[in-house]
Design a protein around this motif. Structure first.
Motif, short mmCIF file in Angstrom:
data_model
loop_
_atom_site.label_atom_id
_atom_site.label_comp_id
_atom_site.label_asym_id
_atom_site.label_seq_id
_atom_site.Cartn_x
_atom_site.Cartn_y
_atom_site.Cartn_z
N LEU A 100 52.64 82.47 74.93
CA LEU A 100 52.36 81.25 74.39
C LEU A 100 51.71 80.31 75.53
O LEU A 100 52.22 79.96 76.53
CB LEU A 100 53.25 80.70 73.68
N LYS A 101 50.45 79.91 75.40
CA LYS A 101 49.87 78.95 76.30
C LYS A 101 48.88 78.08 75.45
O LYS A 101 48.15 78.31 74.76
CB LYS A 101 48.71 79.70 77.28
N ALA A 102 49.38 76.79 75.61
CA ALA A 102 48.63 75.61 74.97
C ALA A 102 47.83 74.72 76.10
O ALA A 102 48.57 74.31 76.96
CB ALA A 102 49.63 74.87 74.33
N THR A 103 46.75 74.45 76.08
CA THR A 103 45.93 73.68 77.07
C THR A 103 45.05 72.62 76.17
O THR A 103 44.94 72.67 75.13
CB THR A 103 44.94 74.55 77.86
N LYS A 104 44.99 71.48 76.78
CA LYS A 104 44.45 70.19 76.31
C LYS A 104 42.79 70.33 76.12
O LYS A 104 42.38 71.01 76.97
CB LYS A 104 44.87 69.05 77.04
N ILE A 105 42.32 70.00 74.95
CA ILE A 105 40.90 69.93 74.77
C ILE A 105 40.44 68.52 75.47
O ILE A 105 40.95 67.64 75.05
CB ILE A 105 40.70 69.92 73.42
N ALA A 106 39.64 68.81 76.34
CA ALA A 106 39.15 67.42 77.09
C ALA A 106 37.61 67.06 76.33
O ALA A 106 37.15 67.65 75.58
CB ALA A 106 38.70 67.90 78.39
N ASN A 107 37.22 65.97 76.86
CA ASN A 107 36.10 65.20 76.55
C ASN A 107 35.72 64.77 75.08
O ASN A 107 34.84 64.62 74.76
CB ASN A 107 34.77 66.18 77.07
N LYS A 108 36.90 64.35 74.41
CA LYS A 108 36.78 64.03 72.97
C LYS A 108 36.13 62.52 73.11
O LYS A 108 36.53 61.77 74.09
CB LYS A 108 38.07 64.03 72.42
N ILE A 109 35.78 62.17 72.09
CA ILE A 109 35.08 60.76 71.76
C ILE A 109 36.04 59.81 71.09
O ILE A 109 35.71 58.81 70.76
CB ILE A 109 33.65 60.76 71.52
N GLY A 110 36.95 60.59 70.15
CA GLY A 110 37.68 59.96 69.19
C GLY A 110 39.28 60.47 69.47
O GLY A 110 39.40 61.38 69.93
N VAL A 111 40.04 59.55 68.77
CA VAL A 111 41.80 59.79 69.03
C VAL A 111 41.98 60.35 70.24
O VAL A 111 42.69 61.37 70.25
CB VAL A 111 42.11 60.47 67.68
N ARG A 112 41.52 59.68 71.39
CA ARG A 112 41.64 60.31 72.63
C ARG A 112 43.14 60.49 73.09
O ARG A 112 43.41 60.99 74.10
CB ARG A 112 41.11 59.52 73.61
N ILE A 113 44.16 59.44 72.58
CA ILE A 113 45.57 59.59 72.80
C ILE A 113 46.35 60.94 72.33
O ILE A 113 47.03 61.28 72.91
CB ILE A 113 46.05 58.24 72.30
N VAL A 114 45.60 61.06 71.32
CA VAL A 114 46.08 62.46 70.77
C VAL A 114 45.72 63.65 71.50
O VAL A 114 44.72 63.88 71.94
CB VAL A 114 45.64 62.79 69.23
N GLN A 115 46.78 64.55 71.65
CA GLN A 115 46.82 65.50 72.80
C GLN A 115 46.28 66.93 71.89
O GLN A 115 47.24 67.61 71.53
CB GLN A 115 47.91 65.65 73.73
N ASN A 116 45.04 67.09 71.46
CA ASN A 116 44.63 68.23 70.91
C ASN A 116 44.51 69.32 71.82
O ASN A 116 44.14 69.08 72.94
CB ASN A 116 43.20 67.86 70.31
N GLY A 117 45.06 70.55 71.25
CA GLY A 117 44.88 71.77 72.36
C GLY A 117 44.31 72.77 71.54
O GLY A 117 44.36 73.14 70.58
N ASP A 118 44.19 73.94 72.71
CA ASP A 118 43.95 75.23 72.36
C ASP A 118 45.17 76.15 72.49
O ASP A 118 45.72 75.90 73.69
CB ASP A 118 42.63 75.69 73.25
N ILE A 119 45.44 76.90 71.52
CA ILE A 119 46.77 77.79 71.83
C ILE A 119 46.42 79.06 71.74
O ILE A 119 45.45 79.67 70.83
CB ILE A 119 47.47 77.29 70.42
#
Length: 433
Positions: A233-252
């Protein structure tokens, strides 16, 4: 070219710019959002519809957000980092899990949950998204999990001692959520999961990941609890968002991840089971834009009263008053649609079309509202210090997630006409290849 020593010294100094002025010094005419404005958007006295318990919880959440989150939200939004230090006090509110029942969960009504979520979003949309994703993970375990799974996972999640994420969306399938490519293959003692997920909130630090995968035997979508640090399992942060930047959206990425039989959710056996959770989620997401719009209106009204131009407060000018009135009207209508949506859910009468129309229409009106707020603040409307710029950007992903405006419109369209129009006319499988 070698510069003379005098110019070298000046160049070195210019490489170290002075830190920016505090916004209260740089722009003393208006109060920044770190001191959040009072709530003044309830023009039609929506509070009169609430029970004493609902009013008490609303004020409790409001006080927490204004005191603990407002002073730091612009900093963390700019850094695109999550303020983990707020979690103990957020947990003390007793709302994690929202309408999840039992095992330490709050068991709030959908209406109370929605009001609390709106109050969080009023100050910071990212915090409301974080808690919503976590709570949907809890609700999935509560509604689809075994008794052992509920006892094992829910108490800690309810106290925010562990964090959950909810992983359905994939790189190739966003709106077409039922077309899951991630697979779960049965092996002795468990399952092997392979695939990829994208845009998964909380995934980079979640302790419990609710993963949706297609059972290779039945071809149905099943649910699995995957623990943090599982091999493969590997989860990495999606960078360069313009919104809800505090949320750590990731690729899994899931590569040969073993999940024991006891962590397969026994009550999640098809996409229809997933839709039961999505129905709740869509109602809750519909209340995020309501909260965001409330905060933007509150900020704009205070700002326009404080900020003077041409010898008068901006609030005294006709065009600005017209925009404030339109914003306020939008908020009243959005709130009443959201309220009715909750009551339909409580009575078991809410349909997918109801939920989709609520989410799509409310986000459309909220998008208009925050855009008007952006106009009203002029140059300061592009600064996170005055909240509106941040809310303007945060509104964009919310307009899209939990079903885009267009897809949700089509869900309602299918319900009222009896015709599904999700696939382009004449698009056969061969023509898409």
């Amino acid at each position: 070219m070698i510069l003379p020593s005098k110019f070298q010294d000046e160049t070195e100094k210019s490489d170290k710019p002075s830190p920016p002025l505090d916004v209260s010094v740089a722009f003393p005419q208006a109060t920044p959002a770190s001191v959040f404005p009072p709530s003044v958007s309830d023009y039609y006295r929506f509070d009169d519809l609430l029970s004493p318990e609902e009013k008490t919880l609303r004020m409790k959440v409001r006080e927490f957000m204004e005191k603990e989150v407002a002073p730091i939200m612009a900093e963390y939004w700019e850094k695109a980092e999550f303020p983990f230090q707020i979690l103990p006090k957020l947990a003390d509110l007793g709302i994690a899990g929202f309408n999840t029942e039992g095992y330490g969960s709050p068991g709030l009504s959908i209406t109370t949950s929605a009001i609390a979520n709106a109050e969080i979003a009023r100050v910071d949309a990212s915090c409301s998204t974080f808690l919503l994703v976590h709570s949907v993970g809890m609700l999935t375990i509560a509604s689809c999990g075994s008794e052992e799974q509920k006892q094992k996972y829910l108490p800690s999640l309810a106290q925010l001692k562990t964090i959950a994420c909810w992983a359905l969306t994939e790189p190739e399938y966003g709106s077409d959520a039922s077309a899951v490519n991630t697979t779960a293959r049965k092996v002795e003692g468990g399952w092997i999961i392979d695939g990829q997920k994208r845009w998964i909130g909380n995934s980079t630090f979640a302790d419990v990941l609710v993963i949706f995968a297609r059972n290779t035997t039945t071809n149905q979508i099943n649910g699995y609890i995957v623990k943090k640090n599982s091999p493969g399992l590997k989860a990495t942060k999606i960078a360069n968002k313009i919104g809800v930047r505090i949320v750590q959206n990731g690729d899994i990425l899931l590569k040969n991840v073993f999940v024991p039989d006891e962590d397969r959710l026994p009550g999640l056996n098809s996409f229809l089971d997933t839709n039961k959770v999505l129905a709740v989620s869509r109602v809750m997401v519909a209340w995020q834009p309501i909260g965001i719009s409330m905060g933007v209106y509150d900020m704009c009204l205070r700002y326009l009263k404080e900020r003077k131009q041409f010898g008068a407060p901006l609030a005294a000018f006709q065009l600005n008053q017209q925009k404030l009135s339109l914003m306020l009207g939008n908020i009243q209508a959005m709130t009443l649609v959201g309220w009715r949506l909750c009551k339909l859910y409580d009575k078991g009468k809410m349909t997918p079309g109801h939920a989709s129309l609520g989410k799509s229409w409310i986000t459309l009106r909220a998008r208009e509202t925050v855009a008007l707020g952006r106009e009203l603040l002029g140059g300061n409307g592009i600064l996170a210090d005055f909240h509106v710029a941040k809310a303007f950007c945060d509104m964009e992903p919310i307009y899209t997630y939990e079903g885009t405006y267009d897809i949700n419109s089509l869900v309602t369209g299918r319900e009222i006409t009896g015709f599904a129009s999700f696939k382009a006319p004449g698009m056969s499988k061969q023509s898409r290849l």
